[in-house]
Design a protein around this motif. Structure first.
Motif, PDB file in Angstrom:
ATOM      1  N   GLU A 125       3.471   0.900   3.209  1.00 21.04           N
ATOM      2  CA  GLU A 125       4.885   1.093   2.918  1.00 21.04           C
ATOM      3  C   GLU A 125       5.716   1.423   4.153  1.00 21.04           C
ATOM      4  O   GLU A 125       6.893   1.057   4.242  1.00 21.04           O
ATOM      5  CB  GLU A 125       5.020   2.195   1.871  1.00 21.04           C
ATOM      6  CG  GLU A 125       6.404   2.384   1.305  1.00 21.04           C
ATOM      7  CD  GLU A 125       6.989   3.735   1.639  1.00 21.04           C
ATOM      8  OE1 GLU A 125       8.106   4.012   1.191  1.00 21.04           O
ATOM      9  OE2 GLU A 125       6.332   4.510   2.367  1.00 21.04           O
TER      10      GLU A 125
ATOM     11  N   ASP B 133       0.848  -1.171   0.000  1.00 20.85           N
ATOM     12  CA  ASP B 133       0.000   0.000   0.000  1.00 20.85           C
ATOM     13  C   ASP B 133       0.891   1.230   0.000  1.00 20.85           C
ATOM     14  O   ASP B 133       1.875   1.305   0.735  1.00 20.85           O
ATOM     15  CB  ASP B 133      -0.879  -0.012   1.257  1.00 20.85           C
ATOM     16  CG  ASP B 133      -1.964   1.031   1.211  1.00 20.85           C
ATOM     17  OD1 ASP B 133      -1.621   2.222   1.264  1.00 20.85           O
ATOM     18  OD2 ASP B 133      -3.140   0.663   1.138  1.00 20.85           O
ATOM     19  N   GLY B 134       0.556   2.215  -0.856  1.00 19.84           N
ATOM     20  CA  GLY B 134       1.438   3.359  -1.072  1.00 19.84           C
ATOM     21  C   GLY B 134       1.752   4.165   0.158  1.00 19.84           C
ATOM     22  O   GLY B 134       2.848   4.676   0.308  1.00 19.84           O
TER      23      GLY B 134
ATOM     24  N   MET C 289       7.099   5.560 -10.787  1.00 18.38           N
ATOM     25  CA  MET C 289       6.823   4.163 -10.434  1.00 18.38           C
ATOM     26  C   MET C 289       7.083   3.241 -11.619  1.00 18.38           C
ATOM     27  O   MET C 289       7.745   2.213 -11.484  1.00 18.38           O
ATOM     28  CB  MET C 289       5.371   4.015  -9.970  1.00 18.38           C
ATOM     29  CG  MET C 289       5.039   4.652  -8.660  1.00 18.38           C
ATOM     30  SD  MET C 289       3.346   4.208  -8.185  1.00 18.38           S
ATOM     31  CE  MET C 289       2.878   5.666  -7.272  1.00 18.38           C
TER      32      MET C 289
ATOM     33  N   ILE D 153       1.819  -1.212  -6.435  1.00 19.26           N
ATOM     34  CA  ILE D 153       1.549  -0.260  -5.365  1.00 19.26           C
ATOM     35  C   ILE D 153       0.079   0.129  -5.410  1.00 19.26           C
ATOM     36  O   ILE D 153      -0.435   0.549  -6.442  1.00 19.26           O
ATOM     37  CB  ILE D 153       2.438   0.986  -5.489  1.00 19.26           C
ATOM     38  CG1 ILE D 153       3.905   0.605  -5.248  1.00 19.26           C
ATOM     39  CG2 ILE D 153       2.005   2.058  -4.496  1.00 19.26           C
ATOM     40  CD1 ILE D 153       4.865   1.764  -5.320  1.00 19.26           C
TER      41      ILE D 153
ATOM     42  N   MET E  82       7.065  -0.728 -11.537  1.00 17.77           N
ATOM     43  CA  MET E  82       5.900  -0.943 -10.689  1.00 17.77           C
ATOM     44  C   MET E  82       4.603  -0.591 -11.399  1.00 17.77           C
ATOM     45  O   MET E  82       4.534   0.391 -12.121  1.00 17.77           O
ATOM     46  CB  MET E  82       6.019  -0.127  -9.406  1.00 17.77           C
ATOM     47  CG  MET E  82       7.164  -0.561  -8.518  1.00 17.77           C
ATOM     48  SD  MET E  82       7.555   0.671  -7.273  1.00 17.77           S
ATOM     49  CE  MET E  82       9.333   0.431  -7.166  1.00 17.77           C
TER      50      MET E  82
ATOM     51  N   CYS F 111       9.410  -5.012  -5.211  1.00 20.38           N
ATOM     52  CA  CYS F 111       8.036  -4.508  -5.246  1.00 20.38           C
ATOM     53  C   CYS F 111       7.610  -4.270  -6.688  1.00 20.38           C
ATOM     54  O   CYS F 111       8.293  -3.579  -7.440  1.00 20.38           O
ATOM     55  CB  CYS F 111       7.936  -3.212  -4.450  1.00 20.38           C
ATOM     56  SG  CYS F 111       6.293  -2.468  -4.476  1.00 20.38           S
TER      57      CYS F 111
END
Length: 639
Positions: A458, A164-165, A235, A202, A240, A199
């Motif tokens: 995060e 989760d951002g 990102m 996101i 991502m 990762c």
């Protein structure tokens, strides 16, 4: 300006936070000229340690350099032995030590120590002077494996590490548009660190909010996507994908926040009464339908193929009736489907947090036809976090699958990874989270066939050199935690895997078997924490949860998973050995729960052994003392 304060004993860090309250963020430098805690004299000798990097990659780097600065305030030379130790924070074991005889002049003395990198993990460097602890700012650092995932990934088709951002982009601070949290690194560097972890996905929530309506449409009909473009492009440069969350319709009565533009405020329709089952602390205000559709359409068209996944609303079961959710979810799904036919649309997003009736809400939405408009059903399993929860995680997933049929399931949030006694102690749940908690949920969701297992936010990935147990906002540095290292191992060994077998060697132990790149790999752990459970793993190639090679043979099966590979075994032999794996328990009879009724305590005894156990049962603890022991035979493998 002088700011005196008295620190109460509240068991949490104090933070001095400075940020602008006006619409324009001023530029400049903020300096402390002095900062003092207490009225006593400074220590005779103090130390500050720092690694030359917060993160190392074992395959690319050989050594870690620890800078040690010693402050001698005695006014005279000090002679003695400086001992420096590197400790693995997950196990508490010392992995490296060095000593040096020194004569410290008055003032500050700097020494550098070089340590070879030998294993994956998160570490702390500490010092002693003449065998005694001295006031020290310890050095914190981590070492991971090299992640070699594909340049582009489809998170719908490939199970991967997602987060989760949270604090990547703070959508609002006072009246400003918002910005990136720095924490000692640039935004680009932050994404590079996440990329090195592995990762690949996101979720835009928990403080991130690239869909923040206030910023996207500051004046009616005039859109500004500059914040979105900058962040999403960063990102994607770092490999991502983004799961965008649409449609925050609620306001917290206790913590009001301005997340919609001023021009929209007078047009909002307030829902006067919270429906049954929702949380009374929320106030729901919805926009007129034409404005809602225009906002969704403008965002989706501008995002184009840069966004491949959308989630319509977050946890509506806490604040909205079923009918109201459907009223806004259905047109949003129609707009997304038309403007972005490539995208995956998730919805319902019910939570078990705050007494949310997750299963009931999913069932009711399904009965109202929600699944016709969705590609998958998201949920937040706060009421079924572990296999040992009151509602076990795998049982909840099986129950949801009975409701939604073949519609894919997505776990898109689980900030608190395990069952913490005080559900309102958010700080405690962050502070005490272990690396194995993160591994558990990732492996459970993969093992039970979910499409994603995003789980944590995060901030759980970082610790701070000044206060290393603090994992909330306003970190002064981004030093990876052991959770970061565990996710790196999961990305390297389980990304894109599929579950091929689920085994329960005992009522305390789970073993999932997966296939990745046409090779089997298993994860086995003790999810109840029962002590003294052992197994012979000599047939397998064994790794710990960070990916470090472990000795095989007779091993204790604990909460920390072992990852098992076939070694010289064929897949058939590997599966056969796992299916016949025999566990031994030092104390096979145990009672996990008791209920006091009047002057009698009723307990359930479990016997995990292959034969009858006989003995005497007594009770102590909780202010209870038994008046006598009594004989307690327990049949084999019975409760």
């Amino acid at each position: 300006m002088e700011i005196p304060f008295v620190a109460a004993d509240h068991q949490q860090p104090y933070l001095l936070v400075v940020y602008p309250l006006g619409e324009i963020a001023p530029t400049g430098t903020f300096r402390f000229f002095s900062f003092r805690l207490g009225d006593g004299e400074p220590p005779r000798l103090a130390a500050a340690l720092r690694a030359d990097k917060p993160l190392y990659t074992l395959e690319q780097e050989e050594n870690c350099r620890i800078r040690t600065e010693l402050a001698n305030s005695t006014g005279a030379p000090l002679t003695g032995t400086l001992a420096l130790a590197i400790t693995d924070i997950a196990s508490g074991s010392v992995v490296a030590e060095k000593e040096e005889q020194l004569e410290l002049a008055s003032g500050n003395t700097v020494r550098e120590f070089l340590f070879p990198l030998k294993k994956y993990g998160a570490f702390t460097a500490t010092v002693r002077w003449n065998g005694q602890v001295i006031p020290t700012v310890d050095a914190q650092f981590a070492c991971i494996g090299e992640y070699r995932g594909p340049a582009v990934i489809n998170p719908v088709e490939t199970y991967c590490v997602g987060i989760d951002g949270s604090s990547l982009y703070q959508a609002f601070r006072g009246e400003t548009r918002g910005g990136y949290t720095a924490n000692g690194v640039t935004p680009e560097k932050r994404f590079q660190l996440l990329a090195s972890m592995g990762c690949r996905l996101i979720r835009d929530w928990g403080g991130m909010y690239l869909t923040e309506w206030r910023n996207l449409e500051p004046a009616e009909g005039q859109f500004d996507f500059s914040d979105f473009d900058r962040c999403v492009d960063m990102m994607r440069r770092n490999g991502m994908e983004i799961l965008s969350v649409f449609g925050r319709m609620y306001e917290n009565r206790e913590q009001p926040a301005k997340f919609r533009p001023d021009w929209l405020q007078p047009k909002l329709i307030t829902i006067e009464k919270n429906p049954p089952g929702t949380n009374p602390k929320f106030t729901v205000k919805v926009p007129p339908m034409p404005i809602w559709r225009r906002y969704v359409e403008a965002f989706v068209k501008h995002a184009g193929k840069r966004i491949s996944m959308y989630e319509i609303m977050n946890e509506p079961n806490l604040n909205m009736s079923l009918e109201l959710y459907m009223e806004y979810m259905v047109p949003a799904a129609e707009v997304i489907r038309k403007a972005a036919p490539h995208a995956t649309i998730l919805g319902i997003c019910a939570t078990g947090d705050m007494n949310g009736r997750l299963g009931e809400y999913v069932r009711a939405c399904t009965e109202l036809g929600a699944l016709k408009h969705l590609d998958g059903v998201s949920f937040h399993p706060y009421d079924a976090r572990e296999l040992n929860s009151i509602t076990p995680a795998d049982v909840q997933i099986a129950d949801l699958r009975k409701i939604v049929g073949n519609k894919p399931l997505y776990n898109t949030e689980l900030y608190f990874l395990y069952d913490w006694p005080d559900v309102d102690d958010k700080y405690g749940q962050y502070m005490h989270a272990k690396a194995y908690h993160a591994a558990w949920r990732f492996l459970i969701d993969l093992g039970e066939g979910l499409k994603t297992g995003i789980s944590i936010n995060e901030r759980s990935l970082w610790r701070d050199g000044l206060h290393p147990v603090y994992r909330m906002n306003y970190l002064t540095d981004l030093i990876p935690t052991d959770i970061f290292v565990a996710y790196n191992a999961l990305a390297r060994h389980f990304e894109g895997a599929e579950c091929i077998r689920k085994l329960r060697p005992s009522q305390d132990v789970i073993c999932y078997v997966y296939r990745k790149d046409n090779q089997p790999i298993a994860a086995i752990w003790n999810y109840t924490g029962k002590q003294g459970v052992r197994a012979d793993l000599s047939a397998f190639q064994v790794m710990d949860l960070f990916g470090n090679p472990e000795s095989a043979g007779d091993r204790q099966i604990t909460e920390s998973p072992f990852y098992l590979k076939p070694g010289q075994l064929s897949e058939t032999e590997f599966l056969s050995r796992l299916e016949s794996l025999a566990l031994r328990v030092d104390h096979p009879s145990a009672s996990r729960i008791g209920r006091l009724v009047g002057d009698r305590l009723y307990v359930t005894l479990h016997n995990t052994a292959e034969k009858m156990q006989a003995g005497e049962l007594g009770v102590s603890g909780g202010g209870i003392t038994a008046s006598a022991w009594f004989a307690s035979p327990s049949p084999a493998k019975a409760a």
